[in-house]
Design a protein around this motif. Structure first.
Motif, short mmCIF file in Angstrom:
data_model
loop_
_atom_site.label_atom_id
_atom_site.label_comp_id
_atom_site.label_asym_id
_atom_site.label_seq_id
_atom_site.Cartn_x
_atom_site.Cartn_y
_atom_site.Cartn_z
N ALA A 55 -11.25 -32.27 15.76
CA ALA A 55 -9.79 -32.31 15.44
C ALA A 55 -8.92 -33.36 15.95
CB ALA A 55 -9.17 -30.84 15.49
N MET A 56 -9.12 -33.63 17.47
CA MET A 56 -8.21 -34.50 18.19
C MET A 56 -8.81 -35.73 18.21
SD MET A 56 -7.57 -31.75 21.37
CE MET A 56 -6.40 -33.05 22.28
N TYR A 57 -9.92 -35.93 17.57
CA TYR A 57 -10.42 -37.20 17.55
C TYR A 57 -9.44 -38.62 16.69
CZ TYR A 57 -14.18 -40.72 17.28
OH TYR A 57 -14.79 -42.03 17.36
N PRO A 58 -9.25 -39.55 17.48
CA PRO A 58 -8.31 -40.51 16.97
C PRO A 58 -9.05 -41.43 15.77
CG PRO A 58 -9.09 -41.23 18.84
CD PRO A 58 -9.69 -39.85 18.94
N LEU A 59 -9.47 -40.83 14.78
CA LEU A 59 -10.11 -41.38 13.54
C LEU A 59 -9.27 -42.96 13.14
CD1 LEU A 59 -12.87 -41.59 11.94
CD2 LEU A 59 -11.77 -39.94 10.10
N ARG A 60 -7.98 -42.47 13.11
CA ARG A 60 -7.23 -43.55 12.47
C ARG A 60 -7.26 -44.93 13.22
NH1 ARG A 60 -3.40 -40.40 15.14
NH2 ARG A 60 -3.10 -39.11 13.08
N ARG A 61 -7.79 -44.86 14.48
CA ARG A 61 -7.91 -46.00 15.37
C ARG A 61 -9.25 -46.87 15.08
NH1 ARG A 61 -7.23 -43.90 21.34
NH2 ARG A 61 -8.15 -45.91 21.58
N PRO A 80 -24.75 -54.54 -3.93
CA PRO A 80 -24.76 -53.90 -2.50
C PRO A 80 -23.60 -53.88 -1.87
CG PRO A 80 -26.00 -56.00 -2.78
CD PRO A 80 -25.56 -55.53 -4.05
N VAL A 81 -22.94 -52.90 -1.19
CA VAL A 81 -21.74 -52.84 -0.28
C VAL A 81 -22.28 -52.31 0.97
CG1 VAL A 81 -19.40 -52.05 -0.21
CG2 VAL A 81 -20.42 -52.37 -2.54
N THR A 82 -21.83 -53.31 1.84
CA THR A 82 -22.18 -53.03 3.39
C THR A 82 -20.81 -52.96 4.07
OG1 THR A 82 -24.16 -54.26 3.50
CG2 THR A 82 -23.12 -53.84 5.33
N THR A 83 -20.64 -51.71 4.63
CA THR A 83 -19.54 -51.39 5.28
C THR A 83 -19.73 -51.16 6.84
OG1 THR A 83 -18.69 -50.20 3.61
CG2 THR A 83 -17.74 -49.37 5.79
N ARG A 84 -19.08 -51.90 7.66
CA ARG A 84 -19.06 -51.65 9.22
C ARG A 84 -17.98 -51.09 9.66
NH1 ARG A 84 -21.34 -56.71 7.34
NH2 ARG A 84 -23.43 -56.97 8.17
N ILE A 85 -18.21 -50.46 10.83
CA ILE A 85 -17.32 -49.37 11.30
C ILE A 85 -17.36 -49.37 12.68
CG2 ILE A 85 -16.51 -47.06 11.39
CD1 ILE A 85 -18.16 -46.61 8.86
N GLU A 86 -16.22 -49.54 13.51
CA GLU A 86 -16.17 -49.51 14.99
C GLU A 86 -15.31 -48.53 15.25
OE1 GLU A 86 -14.83 -52.19 18.78
OE2 GLU A 86 -14.96 -53.30 16.70
N GLU A 139 -14.33 -40.00 6.53
CA GLU A 139 -14.12 -38.59 6.58
C GLU A 139 -15.18 -37.94 7.48
OE1 GLU A 139 -14.09 -34.42 3.80
OE2 GLU A 139 -13.95 -36.35 2.88
N ALA A 140 -14.62 -37.40 8.60
CA ALA A 140 -15.40 -36.69 9.76
C ALA A 140 -15.31 -35.18 9.77
CB ALA A 140 -15.04 -37.17 11.05
N GLU A 151 -9.41 -40.59 6.67
CA GLU A 151 -8.38 -41.55 6.92
C GLU A 151 -8.79 -42.61 5.97
OE1 GLU A 151 -5.67 -41.84 8.66
OE2 GLU A 151 -5.65 -40.07 9.86
N SER A 152 -7.77 -43.29 5.46
CA SER A 152 -8.04 -44.71 4.62
C SER A 152 -7.91 -45.95 5.28
CB SER A 152 -7.33 -44.43 3.33
OG SER A 152 -7.62 -43.51 2.44
N PHE A 153 -8.60 -46.90 4.97
CA PHE A 153 -8.48 -48.32 5.83
C PHE A 153 -8.57 -49.18 4.83
CE2 PHE A 153 -10.72 -45.38 8.48
CZ PHE A 153 -10.06 -45.47 9.65
#
Length: 391
Positions: A55-61, A80-86, A139-140, A151-153
């Motif tokens: 709940a406190m995880y800063p997913l928006r960052r 094919p769609v590739t998504t990279r997440i940091e 979504e986590a 969150e949307s990016f």
């Protein structure tokens, strides 16, 4: 973002709900006592603490990017769609769902990703057209789904889906000229012995056709017009009127264009849709890509009659032939095609599931006038080649 936007459907922040649940279980253990009540409380603690961390995880960052391999895609192909997440912290999220926010954009789910840098790939199947992919949604959640963070990016990406096309043989081209007045060879040379007049310069005209004296008088480029001009330019005309078989019409227009270009014939495109557009005949390699792009972006719904478009259009009057692709055979169109057949090759394809006696009579009359007429069942255009790379 407003405070209400941060709350969930019950308007309570997730961590407050977790604290309330922990307080209820602790109070129950204190007042009830015994092994069972304290067992429930201590069993809840690890899952509750983990849910609190989520709940406190800063997913928006998080930093998100999306890529699509640069190649030509045709309708019905998997893209094919590739998504990279940091991620900001490397904690083991029970589930991380990655998806596109727009409809039909698919997604993927990553279970217990204990890394900061993640990558996932999924496939899209988009219809013909230009598609703008705007954002990616993360979504986590915890193990039991007590906490869900989304969150949307922004991750803009443009995907162009080209129409499919049939792989035709050269015998089909020869068949266009196998009957009636159309049984004459293709004219691959221009007869420019006599200039009958001048007209305004249009894109695609050669500079050798420019009438310099007339251009000087009118202060604009003017092009010579020749009597009985015969050349090897062909125009594919697509009827953009609303039709239940419009996608089949686009497929057929792409197919005949590809067939002619494989024969080395300069091909142009006239689209009579919501907005009339014209692509001048060319023989160079980039013409096929230009035709595909124009057909990828065309939309049905034009209210202008095809017969009127053919009568008013002047850009292609020097063409040797014209291939008309439509789903509606009407009397005005028949009369216009008869008038055109005396000056150039005319091929008419009608994509229709029904063919009444009136349409048959019109078609027979057009054939006697030298027009090659063929009705195509829409089902015959469903099993088509999807492009095959960059072919």
């Amino acid at each position: 973002m407003s405070m209400r936007g941060k709350w969930n459907g019950r308007r309570w922040p997730a961590f407050l709900r977790l604290l309330l649940l922990a307080a209820v279980l602790f109070s129950y253990a204190m007042f009830q006592g015994g092994f069972v009540s304290w067992f429930l409380f201590y069993s809840f603690l690890p899952f509750g603490l983990y849910a609190l961390v989520v709940a406190m995880y800063p997913l928006r960052r998080a930093v998100v990017s999306r890529t699509v391999p640069a190649r030509r895609y045709h309708a019905g192909e998997s893209i094919p769609v590739t998504t990279r997440i940091e991620l900001p912290w490397p904690i083991p999220l029970a589930a991380l769902v990655v998806s596109g926010e727009e409809p039909r954009q698919g997604g993927a789910m990553l279970a217990w990703p204990f890394r900061r840098r993640l990558s996932c790939t999924w496939s899209l199947s988009l219809p013909r057209g230009r598609h703008q992919l705007e954002s990616v949604r993360l979504e986590a959640s915890d193990v039991f789904g007590w906490v869900n963070k989304a969150e949307s990016f922004p991750s803009p990406c443009t995907v162009i889906v080209y129409p499919r096309y049939l792989e035709w043989t050269t015998e089909i081209v020869r068949e266009w000229f196998a009957q009636g007045k159309a049984a004459r060879p293709l004219a691959y040379r221009r007869d420019m012995a006599v200039a009958a007049g001048v007209r305004e310069y249009v894109t695609g005209d050669k500079m050798s056709w420019v009438h310099w004296k007339a251009s000087a008088r009118r202060q604009e480029l003017m092009t010579k017009e020749f009597d009985e001009q015969r050349n090897d330019d062909w125009i594919v005309v697509l009827d953009g009127a609303a039709s239940p078989w419009f996608e089949e019409l686009v497929t057929l227009a792409a197919s005949v264009s590809k067939t002619l270009m494989d024969e080395g014939v300069p091909v142009g495109l006239l689209v009579a849709g919501k907005e009339r557009s014209f692509l001048a005949p060319r023989r160079h390699d980039g013409q096929w890509q230009s035709i595909l792009l124009r057909l990828a972006e065309v939309n049905a719904g034009g209210e202008e009659l095809l017969a009127r478009v053919l009568a008013e259009e002047t850009n292609w009057r020097t063409a040797a032939g014209c291939i008309v692709v439509t789903s509606i055979l009407s009397m005005p169109l028949v009369e216009q095609l008869r008038a055109m057949a005396s000056k150039r090759h005319i091929v008419l394809y009608v994509v229709s599931g029904e063919w009444g006696d009136e349409q048959r009579n019109w078609a027979d009359g057009l054939r006697r006038s030298g027009v090659y007429v063929s009705r195509i069942d829409p089902q015959a255009l469903h099993i088509v080649r999807q492009g095959g790379g960059d072919g």
